[in-house]
Design an enzyme around this catalytic site. Structure first.
Site, mmCIF file in Angstrom:
data_model
loop_
_atom_site.group_PDB
_atom_site.id
_atom_site.type_symbol
_atom_site.label_atom_id
_atom_site.label_comp_id
_atom_site.label_asym_id
_atom_site.label_seq_id
_atom_site.Cartn_x
_atom_site.Cartn_y
_atom_site.Cartn_z
ATOM 1 N N TYR A 59 38.273 102.172 6.769
ATOM 2 C CA TYR A 59 37.738 102.282 8.127
ATOM 3 C C TYR A 59 37.126 100.950 8.555
ATOM 4 O O TYR A 59 36.789 100.102 7.721
ATOM 5 C CB TYR A 59 36.669 103.383 8.209
ATOM 6 C CG TYR A 59 35.408 103.107 7.414
ATOM 7 C CD1 TYR A 59 34.349 102.407 7.976
ATOM 8 C CD2 TYR A 59 35.280 103.542 6.093
ATOM 9 C CE1 TYR A 59 33.194 102.139 7.245
ATOM 10 C CE2 TYR A 59 34.139 103.284 5.361
ATOM 11 C CZ TYR A 59 33.095 102.583 5.938
ATOM 12 O OH TYR A 59 31.961 102.310 5.212
ATOM 13 N N CYS A 60 36.990 100.779 9.880
ATOM 14 C CA CYS A 60 36.217 99.674 10.443
ATOM 15 C C CYS A 60 35.108 100.283 11.293
ATOM 16 O O CYS A 60 34.695 101.428 11.025
ATOM 17 C CB CYS A 60 37.101 98.709 11.242
ATOM 18 S SG CYS A 60 37.934 99.441 12.677
ATOM 19 N N PHE A 61 34.604 99.588 12.283
ATOM 20 C CA PHE A 61 33.449 100.128 13.010
ATOM 21 C C PHE A 61 33.819 101.346 13.866
ATOM 22 O O PHE A 61 33.189 102.397 13.777
ATOM 23 C CB PHE A 61 32.799 99.049 13.886
ATOM 24 C CG PHE A 61 31.568 99.543 14.590
ATOM 25 C CD1 PHE A 61 30.440 99.930 13.876
ATOM 26 C CD2 PHE A 61 31.536 99.643 15.973
ATOM 27 C CE1 PHE A 61 29.307 100.405 14.509
ATOM 28 C CE2 PHE A 61 30.399 100.111 16.628
ATOM 29 C CZ PHE A 61 29.289 100.495 15.899
#
Length: 371
Positions: free
Chosen positions: A94-96
């Site tokens: 995941y990222c932000f």
């Protein structure tokens, strides 16, 4: 992974390994216990891309990102991601917000022949889920608090119950002027995330009440989440009792024996470790000098210095019992006596360790059966 609460719940209940591709500065401010930071872009790269985005728009920012992360740099990062994937095939990345960065990492992995799922909604959605789930937990599982004088072993009661949330454990602090550890506390966000995940697991186990230690709003530098703290202010209390001798022995074990071991683990040089340990004790006492009064502080400081000298020369910790006894009788016990008086109406049960644990376990079981 779809962006819904059931998916997030299962991620956290199962401690699914997570690959966080945000920049290190983002990860350091707050992350999840099962996450490993393997960024797409490091801090300076992210800053350059962000500046370009603001000044020249998304297309220019993406182009710069590809220019900064290319060739050997790109290959090294892909290799690191593949190693993580191979070690944790059941994981997610995941990222932000679950947007461009995680999509790009997923695409580069796919180009290398590796398929790996990402969390839609990213860190932001998972963090929102945890905040909401903790609020729901204290609303639907009203807390009951374990209170008692310093050294009675409230933390031991918390550890013995499957329905408990360990505020001090997650804050990595014992909640008093002597409460810090040799290693730092987590960030506020990390503290909240860990607490929320424990609440999810406790509820999944079937507990209908949350058992917490009676704490102030601050546990060291960590702040108890506001909704949790408000619920604690209205909660019934059980009062844990133990003899002064047992309490002194417990404090000696926690704040002398265990803390010396913590500093020894940090410093290879025994003299440096003991100096750091001594500073911890003396500075902890100094922090409450004003409340102790100058004369009382001076007396306890002298007893502590004497105990440290003896411990360093012979390894004997016995003399520490004297300042611990003085601190209990002249500082902690009067303070807790006042607090108990102010909370007396909320005390529903008193007893020793075994009695308190039995009472709280039965309270949870009764509630589970609708009693």
């Amino acid at each position: 992974m779809r962006d819904n609460t059931e998916d997030f719940r299962q991620l956290f209940l199962a401690d699914v390994p997570l690959m966080d591709v945000r920049a290190p500065i983002e990860f350091s401010k707050g992350a999840f216990p099962a996450a490993c930071n393997l960024p797409l872009m490091y801090d300076d790269e992210r800053q350059q891309v962000g500046t370009t985005y603001k000044q020249r728009g998304q297309e220019a920012a993406i182009a710069l990102g590809h220019k900064l992360v290319c060739g050997d740099t790109k290959a090294a990062r892909i290799d690191a991601w593949i190693q993580r994937v191979q070690a944790n095939p059941q994981g997610y990345l995941y990222c932000f917000r679950g947007g461009l960065r995680s999509q790009l990492v997923q695409q580069w992995l796919s180009d290398a022949g590796v398929q790996y799922p990402r969390v839609i909604g990213g860190y932001k959605a998972m963090r929102r889920f945890l905040i909401d789930s903790l609020d729901e937990a204290v609303e639907q599982c009203p807390p009951v608090l374990v209170a008692g004088l310093t050294g009675t072993g409230k933390t031991e009661v918390i550890a013995a119950l499957s329905s408990s949330l360990d505020l001090e454990g997650h804050a990595h602090h014992r909640g008093s002027s002597f409460g810090r550890h040799a290693t730092p506390q987590p960030t506020q966000i990390d503290f909240e995330n860990r607490l929320s995940i424990e609440a999810l697991k406790v509820r999944e186990f079937g507990a209908q009440r949350l058992v917490l230690e009676d704490e102030g709003r601050m546990v060291g530098s960590c702040s108890v989440p506001l909704n949790v703290y408000h619920a604690m202010q209205q909660a019934p209390l059980v009062w844990l009792e133990d003899s002064q001798e047992n309490r002194i022995s417990r404090i000696l074990s926690d704040y002398v024996t265990a803390m010396h071991a913590e500093f020894a683990a940090l410093h290879a040089d025994p003299e440096r470790a003991f100096a750091a340990f001594s500073d911890y004790l003396l500075n902890s006492l100094l922090r409450i000098r004003k409340r102790l009064g100058g004369e009382q502080h001076q007396q306890l400081d002298a007893l502590m210095q004497q105990a440290l000298t003896e411990q360093q020369s012979s390894g004997d910790e016995t003399l520490h019992r004297a300042w611990i006894k003085g601190l209990l009788e002249n500082y902690y016990d009067p303070m807790y006596a006042y607090q108990r008086e102010s909370k007396q109406a909320r005390v529903v049960f008193s007893g020793n360790h075994a009695e308190i644990i039995e009472y709280l376990a039965e309270l949870t079981i009764n509630n589970q059966h609708g009693a």
